[in-house]
Scaffold this motif. Structure first.
Motif, PDB file in Angstrom:
ATOM      1  N   ILE A  31       5.720  14.864 -33.176  1.00  0.00           N
ATOM      2  CA  ILE A  31       4.915  13.472 -33.451  1.00  0.00           C
ATOM      3  C   ILE A  31       5.470  12.536 -32.513  1.00  0.00           C
ATOM      4  O   ILE A  31       6.696  12.395 -32.730  1.00  0.00           O
ATOM      5  CB  ILE A  31       4.508  13.188 -34.885  1.00  0.00           C
ATOM      6  CG1 ILE A  31       4.337  14.254 -35.648  1.00  0.00           C
ATOM      7  CG2 ILE A  31       4.006  11.793 -34.833  1.00  0.00           C
ATOM      8  CD1 ILE A  31       4.349  14.159 -37.085  1.00  0.00           C
ATOM      9  N   ILE A  32       5.191  12.226 -31.445  1.00  0.00           N
ATOM     10  CA  ILE A  32       5.943  11.318 -30.423  1.00  0.00           C
ATOM     11  C   ILE A  32       5.467   9.811 -30.941  1.00  0.00           C
ATOM     12  O   ILE A  32       4.363   9.363 -30.858  1.00  0.00           O
ATOM     13  CB  ILE A  32       5.401  11.422 -29.042  1.00  0.00           C
ATOM     14  CG1 ILE A  32       5.544  12.917 -28.511  1.00  0.00           C
ATOM     15  CG2 ILE A  32       6.019  10.309 -28.149  1.00  0.00           C
ATOM     16  CD1 ILE A  32       5.007  13.077 -27.297  1.00  0.00           C
ATOM     17  N   MET A  33       6.748   9.376 -31.806  1.00  0.00           N
ATOM     18  CA  MET A  33       6.348   8.001 -32.270  1.00  0.00           C
ATOM     19  C   MET A  33       6.888   6.730 -31.303  1.00  0.00           C
ATOM     20  O   MET A  33       6.613   5.822 -31.755  1.00  0.00           O
ATOM     21  CB  MET A  33       7.331   8.041 -33.587  1.00  0.00           C
ATOM     22  CG  MET A  33       6.850   9.213 -34.457  1.00  0.00           C
ATOM     23  SD  MET A  33       7.629   9.122 -36.078  1.00  0.00           S
ATOM     24  CE  MET A  33       6.733   7.837 -36.902  1.00  0.00           C
ATOM     25  N   GLY A  34       7.257   7.209 -30.351  1.00  0.00           N
ATOM     26  CA  GLY A  34       7.578   5.936 -29.303  1.00  0.00           C
ATOM     27  C   GLY A  34       8.700   6.384 -28.453  1.00  0.00           C
ATOM     28  O   GLY A  34       9.151   7.426 -28.166  1.00  0.00           O
ATOM     29  N   ARG A  66       6.061   1.309 -22.382  1.00  0.00           N
ATOM     30  CA  ARG A  66       5.365   1.413 -23.813  1.00  0.00           C
ATOM     31  C   ARG A  66       3.878   0.864 -23.452  1.00  0.00           C
ATOM     32  O   ARG A  66       2.812   1.538 -23.761  1.00  0.00           O
ATOM     33  CB  ARG A  66       5.923   0.901 -24.926  1.00  0.00           C
ATOM     34  CG  ARG A  66       5.555   1.318 -26.093  1.00  0.00           C
ATOM     35  CD  ARG A  66       4.651   0.549 -26.941  1.00  0.00           C
ATOM     36  NE  ARG A  66       4.624  -1.002 -26.972  1.00  0.00           N
ATOM     37  CZ  ARG A  66       5.293  -1.964 -27.434  1.00  0.00           C
ATOM     38  NH1 ARG A  66       5.586  -1.390 -28.745  1.00  0.00           N
ATOM     39  NH2 ARG A  66       5.276  -3.184 -27.089  1.00  0.00           N
ATOM     40  N   ASP A  67       3.849  -0.284 -22.886  1.00  0.00           N
ATOM     41  CA  ASP A  67       2.556  -0.873 -22.899  1.00  0.00           C
ATOM     42  C   ASP A  67       1.612  -0.147 -21.853  1.00  0.00           C
ATOM     43  O   ASP A  67       0.375  -0.056 -22.108  1.00  0.00           O
ATOM     44  CB  ASP A  67       2.521  -2.254 -22.652  1.00  0.00           C
ATOM     45  CG  ASP A  67       3.309  -3.217 -23.659  1.00  0.00           C
ATOM     46  OD1 ASP A  67       3.192  -2.583 -25.004  1.00  0.00           O
ATOM     47  OD2 ASP A  67       3.702  -4.313 -23.532  1.00  0.00           O
ATOM     48  N   GLU A  68       2.341   0.418 -20.861  1.00  0.00           N
ATOM     49  CA  GLU A  68       1.797   0.844 -19.540  1.00  0.00           C
ATOM     50  C   GLU A  68       1.077   2.327 -20.283  1.00  0.00           C
ATOM     51  O   GLU A  68      -0.025   2.703 -20.031  1.00  0.00           O
ATOM     52  CB  GLU A  68       2.480   1.485 -18.514  1.00  0.00           C
ATOM     53  CG  GLU A  68       2.864   0.064 -17.543  1.00  0.00           C
ATOM     54  CD  GLU A  68       3.732   0.462 -16.415  1.00  0.00           C
ATOM     55  OE1 GLU A  68       3.256   1.130 -15.500  1.00  0.00           O
ATOM     56  OE2 GLU A  68       4.823  -0.153 -16.458  1.00  0.00           O
ATOM     57  N   LEU A  69       1.729   3.173 -21.030  1.00  0.00           N
ATOM     58  CA  LEU A  69       1.538   4.327 -21.528  1.00  0.00           C
ATOM     59  C   LEU A  69       0.334   4.154 -22.694  1.00  0.00           C
ATOM     60  O   LEU A  69      -0.538   5.006 -22.599  1.00  0.00           O
ATOM     61  CB  LEU A  69       2.773   5.047 -22.280  1.00  0.00           C
ATOM     62  CG  LEU A  69       3.921   5.428 -21.443  1.00  0.00           C
ATOM     63  CD1 LEU A  69       5.191   6.004 -22.391  1.00  0.00           C
ATOM     64  CD2 LEU A  69       3.361   6.930 -20.513  1.00  0.00           C
ATOM     65  N   ARG A  70       0.356   2.918 -23.318  1.00  0.00           N
ATOM     66  CA  ARG A  70      -0.693   2.957 -24.231  1.00  0.00           C
ATOM     67  C   ARG A  70      -1.938   2.480 -23.542  1.00  0.00           C
ATOM     68  O   ARG A  70      -3.030   2.534 -24.263  1.00  0.00           O
ATOM     69  CB  ARG A  70      -0.264   1.622 -25.345  1.00  0.00           C
ATOM     70  CG  ARG A  70       0.688   2.355 -26.459  1.00  0.00           C
ATOM     71  CD  ARG A  70       1.315   1.162 -27.140  1.00  0.00           C
ATOM     72  NE  ARG A  70       0.193   0.309 -27.911  1.00  0.00           N
ATOM     73  CZ  ARG A  70       0.299   0.811 -28.988  1.00  0.00           C
ATOM     74  NH1 ARG A  70       0.595   1.843 -29.751  1.00  0.00           N
ATOM     75  NH2 ARG A  70      -0.592   0.030 -30.006  1.00  0.00           N
ATOM     76  N   ALA A  71      -1.794   2.019 -22.254  1.00  0.00           N
ATOM     77  CA  ALA A  71      -3.025   1.552 -21.599  1.00  0.00           C
ATOM     78  C   ALA A  71      -3.624   2.597 -20.803  1.00  0.00           C
ATOM     79  O   ALA A  71      -4.701   2.612 -20.347  1.00  0.00           O
ATOM     80  CB  ALA A  71      -2.551   0.529 -20.714  1.00  0.00           C
ATOM     81  N   ARG A  87      -3.087   7.646 -28.362  1.00  0.00           N
ATOM     82  CA  ARG A  87      -2.092   6.689 -27.942  1.00  0.00           C
ATOM     83  C   ARG A  87      -0.815   6.750 -28.427  1.00  0.00           C
ATOM     84  O   ARG A  87      -0.534   7.571 -29.345  1.00  0.00           O
ATOM     85  CB  ARG A  87      -2.397   5.584 -27.888  1.00  0.00           C
ATOM     86  CG  ARG A  87      -3.691   4.903 -27.427  1.00  0.00           C
ATOM     87  CD  ARG A  87      -3.990   4.659 -25.819  1.00  0.00           C
ATOM     88  NE  ARG A  87      -5.393   4.883 -25.196  1.00  0.00           N
ATOM     89  CZ  ARG A  87      -6.067   3.631 -25.123  1.00  0.00           C
ATOM     90  NH1 ARG A  87      -5.626   2.753 -25.823  1.00  0.00           N
ATOM     91  NH2 ARG A  87      -7.192   3.853 -24.757  1.00  0.00           N
ATOM     92  N   LEU A  88       0.163   6.284 -27.721  1.00  0.00           N
ATOM     93  CA  LEU A  88       1.558   6.292 -27.848  1.00  0.00           C
ATOM     94  C   LEU A  88       1.697   5.370 -29.132  1.00  0.00           C
ATOM     95  O   LEU A  88       1.421   4.079 -28.915  1.00  0.00           O
ATOM     96  CB  LEU A  88       2.484   6.106 -26.590  1.00  0.00           C
ATOM     97  CG  LEU A  88       3.943   5.990 -26.979  1.00  0.00           C
ATOM     98  CD1 LEU A  88       4.660   7.248 -27.110  1.00  0.00           C
ATOM     99  CD2 LEU A  88       4.570   5.249 -25.883  1.00  0.00           C
ATOM    100  N   PRO A  89       2.460   5.899 -30.174  1.00  0.00           N
ATOM    101  CA  PRO A  89       2.621   4.850 -31.271  1.00  0.00           C
ATOM    102  C   PRO A  89       3.561   3.975 -30.674  1.00  0.00           C
ATOM    103  O   PRO A  89       4.172   4.147 -29.702  1.00  0.00           O
ATOM    104  CB  PRO A  89       3.064   5.652 -32.499  1.00  0.00           C
ATOM    105  CG  PRO A  89       2.578   7.028 -32.005  1.00  0.00           C
ATOM    106  CD  PRO A  89       2.636   7.158 -30.468  1.00  0.00           C
ATOM    107  N   PRO A  90       3.779   2.846 -31.421  1.00  0.00           N
ATOM    108  CA  PRO A  90       4.542   1.659 -30.813  1.00  0.00           C
ATOM    109  C   PRO A  90       5.990   1.383 -31.010  1.00  0.00           C
ATOM    110  O   PRO A  90       6.709   0.567 -30.592  1.00  0.00           O
ATOM    111  CB  PRO A  90       3.902   0.364 -31.575  1.00  0.00           C
ATOM    112  CG  PRO A  90       3.198   1.104 -32.831  1.00  0.00           C
ATOM    113  CD  PRO A  90       3.234   2.220 -32.404  1.00  0.00           C
TER     114      PRO A  90
END
Ligand SMILES: *Cc1c(COP(=O)(O)O)cnc(C)c1O
Length: 232
Positions: A158-161, A186-191, A197-200
């Motif tokens: 589980i990739i948590m961030g 992080r924001d780019e990966l989430r977009a 999506r990648l958790p924060p």
């Protein structure tokens, strides 16, 4: 309360105050900034005291020490924050650690394989070398963006961030570009298109630069020396 425990209580209160005031300045909720007590140089009785004082998340940088201590406090949350060799993966996984220091796809896949054998899912953070220093562990931001689907599709983890270390510097302000870079990554990966999506989680900031890290969005700070100040 023993003198040691009193001192730990004071240090802990100071660390919490620093977290709170940084959150206030950044208009952030302090409940969303977790504290990892980094116990790599701490005696086991200090850990016992911290647990009595309500701290239940501990970070160790050596796998062997994590294994020994997690066995003593199995109900607490143990994070591995130092380099993990592939041949040590099997020994740490039974302690259900959050491995903050996953610095390659190769290591992630090893953790995945062993997790599968043990029929568990392992929580991880990907360690990113934002500053690009040759001496620093971590995946480069460009590489992570380009190969994200390979990370993201790895089973049993589980990739948590993300986690990063800032370059050593006198002035905490010098760490700001590194911390900001991790948040932007992080924001780019989430977009990126697609789910999930990648958790924060953003694990960044240590004793001397936690304020800057919080201002830049840290959701976990890893604190050692400020907690154990004055103890020996
Ligand atoms: C030791 C260590 C910390 C804590 O550093 P302090 O300056 O003692 O707060 C945080 N993160 C990592 C990866 C460490 O090795």
């Amino acid at each position: 309360m023993s003198p040691v425990e009193e001192r730990l209580q004071q240090n802990l209160a100071l660390v919490r105050q620093r977290i709170d005031s940084a959150c206030r300045r950044a208009a952030r909720d302090p409940a969303l900034v977790g504290l990892v007590a980094v116990t790599k140089y701490a005696h086991v009785d200090w850990i016992a005291s911290l647990a009595r004082l309500g701290v239940h998340t501990f970070g160790e940088n050596r796998p062997q020490q994590l294994v020994e201590r997690a066995a003593l406090w199995p109900g607490d949350d143990w994070h591995l924050i130092g380099q993990l060799q592939r041949n040590k993966v099997r020994s740490v996984l039974p302690h259900n650690p959050l491995i903050q220091s996953v610095d390659s796809l190769r290591l992630l896949r090893r953790i995945s394989d062993v997790s599968g054998e043990l029929q568990r899912r392992t929580r991880v953070l990907l360690q990113v070398n934002v500053s690009g220093e040759a001496s620093k562990q971590g995946i480069s931001p460009v590489e992570l963006l380009q190969t994200w689907p390979l990370f993201e599709s790895t089973p049993n983890v589980i990739i948590m961030g993300l986690m990063t270390m800032a370059p050593l510097a006198e002035d905490p302000e010098d760490a700001r570009p590194t911390f900001r870079g991790l948040r932007e990554l992080r924001d780019e990966l989430r977009a990126l298109p697609g789910e999930p999506r990648l958790p924060p989680i953003l694990s960044m900031g240590m004793s001397h630069d936690m304020e800057v890290a919080i201002e830049e969005g840290a959701t976990l700070v890893r604190i050692g020396s400020a907690l154990f100040d004055g103890l020996s």
